[in-house]
Design an enzyme around this catalytic site. Structure first.
Site, PDB file in Angstrom:
ATOM      1  N   LYS A  65      -3.515  -4.301  51.284  1.00  0.00           N
ATOM      2  CA  LYS A  65      -4.432  -4.657  50.185  1.00  0.00           C
ATOM      3  C   LYS A  65      -3.630  -4.924  48.902  1.00  0.00           C
ATOM      4  O   LYS A  65      -3.876  -5.905  48.187  1.00  0.00           O
ATOM      5  CB  LYS A  65      -5.451  -3.540  49.945  1.00  0.00           C
ATOM      6  N   SER A  81      -9.532  -2.548  47.762  1.00  0.00           N
ATOM      7  CA  SER A  81      -9.923  -1.160  47.982  1.00  0.00           C
ATOM      8  C   SER A  81      -9.343  -0.261  46.901  1.00  0.00           C
ATOM      9  O   SER A  81      -8.255  -0.537  46.366  1.00  0.00           O
ATOM     10  CB  SER A  81      -9.395  -0.716  49.350  1.00  0.00           C
ATOM     11  N   TYR A 107      -2.172   0.232  55.664  1.00  0.00           N
ATOM     12  CA  TYR A 107      -3.437  -0.451  55.334  1.00  0.00           C
ATOM     13  C   TYR A 107      -3.534  -0.677  53.826  1.00  0.00           C
ATOM     14  O   TYR A 107      -3.808  -1.788  53.358  1.00  0.00           O
ATOM     15  CB  TYR A 107      -4.636   0.383  55.825  1.00  0.00           C
TER      16      TYR A 107
END
Length: 344
Positions: free
Chosen positions: A153, A126, A149
């Site tokens: 990643k 992302s 989050y």
């Protein structure tokens, strides 16, 4: 013989669209999903669109034994790894769950790949891994995250870089997405968020279809075309095609880890997105302006030139395509894959 690709999280929004494009490109495909954030109905829709009965394995990536057994039995040639928890707000409230699920699950997948002799992985990363930056973002920009989050990643990217260094046979593609929107042109699959949407477009769609009263626009005093935040939106079908290009690229390589942005390089403001969606749907999208959210930037867009140079990928679909396909999906499925509530 067709290469056998396993899509972890293949029943989800981006996964399901990529499964369809993989089949169209001639790959053999299996799906591994625990259906925590997705619906088995997407599998039925994939079959309706492609006329292929894609094998589905209901396996949680955190169950190391189950992952091992699946990979040993199926002998996959490559993995496209979509599976993971993905809501920013929820990750702040439940960081340990996010770290455990996303990191341990990925380690299990990498270990099972090694044991079963599978040496190709495309990872769904992302743009959230980049430090705040209002200039077009290329892959060399500094990294750093603002929520758990994002850090999952970032850490998985590091796992993959280190694993590919330690095992020269392992070939890795890391794809950093910007803002996927839209749906398959059939209108049979699309984004079906659980509960309150985390992103702009599902919210706009739900207002247009009558599920929500209005859209909150966070700030209208940014230095942009109309004062609202500008972001890089990419049609989910273009994003799916990007995975095919990346997969084909690593299948040709002998070794290495390649990193690419997938974005359009074109920014649209919140109000431009609202207007485009109103035109596509024929509906009025009511909105109210509220305060800026802490940490939001005026503009975030990709420089995706590297993907074009390295494997010939660029976006083909327009803002109109994004909005028309999203409306076809949402108007036919007002509650996504969920049943309407009894009061609806």
């Amino acid at each position: 013989m067709a290469k056998h690709i396993c899509c972890t999280g293949g029943a989800g929004y981006i996964g399901s669209h990529t499964v369809i494009q993989l089949l169209e490109a001639g790959f053999k495909v299996s799906i591994m999903d625990n259906f925590l954030n997705s619906s088995p109905k997407s599998i039925d829709a994939i079959k309706e669109i492609t006329k292929v009965d894609v094998p589905v394995f209901r396996v949680d990536m955190c169950d190391a034994k189950a992952v091992d057994e699946l990979f040993a039995a199926e002998k996959f040639d490559g993995i496209i790894h979509f599976a993971g928890l993905k809501a920013v707000g929820e990750s702040v409230a439940k960081p340990l769950w996010y770290y455990e699920n996303n990191l341990v699950g990925t380690i299990n997948i990498l270990k099972s790949m090694q044991k079963s002799g599978c040496n190709n992985i495309v990872f769904s990363s992302s743009a959230t891994v980049y430090l705040p930056n209002e200039k077009p973002i290329d892959e060399e920009q500094p990294l750093g995250c603002s929520n758990p989050y994002g850090w999952t990643k970032y850490m998985i990217e590091q796992f993959l870089k280190d694993a590919s260094k330690a095992n020269p046979a392992l070939k890795v593609s890391i794809l950093r997405y910007f803002n996927p929107v839209g749906a398959h042109p059939s209108g049979l699959i699309g984004e079906s968020p659980n509960g309150m949407p985390n992103n702009l477009m599902p919210f706009v769609q739900q207002v247009a279809v009558g599920r929500r009263e209005f859209l909150s626009v966070f700030g209208n005093d940014y230095d942009t075309v109309d004062g609202t935040g500008v972001r890089d939106y990419i049609h989910v079908m273009d994003l799916a095609d990007g995975h095919i290009c990346a997969l084909k690229k690593i299948l040709e390589l002998d070794t290495g880890c390649i990193i690419h942005n997938l974005g359009s390089g074109q920014g649209y403001s919140v109000l431009q997105m609202v207007k485009a969606f109103e035109e596509a749907s024929g509906k009025t999208v009511a909105y109210k302006v509220s305060d800026r959210r802490p940490g939001d930037l005026a503009t975030v867009v990709a420089n995706a030139g590297k993907a074009k140079v390295d494997f010939g990928w660029e976006v083909k679909r327009t803002l109109k395509d994004m909005c028309e396909s999203a409306w076809k999906w949402q108007s036919g499925h007002p509650y996504g894959f969920d049943e309407p509530p009894a009061s609806a």
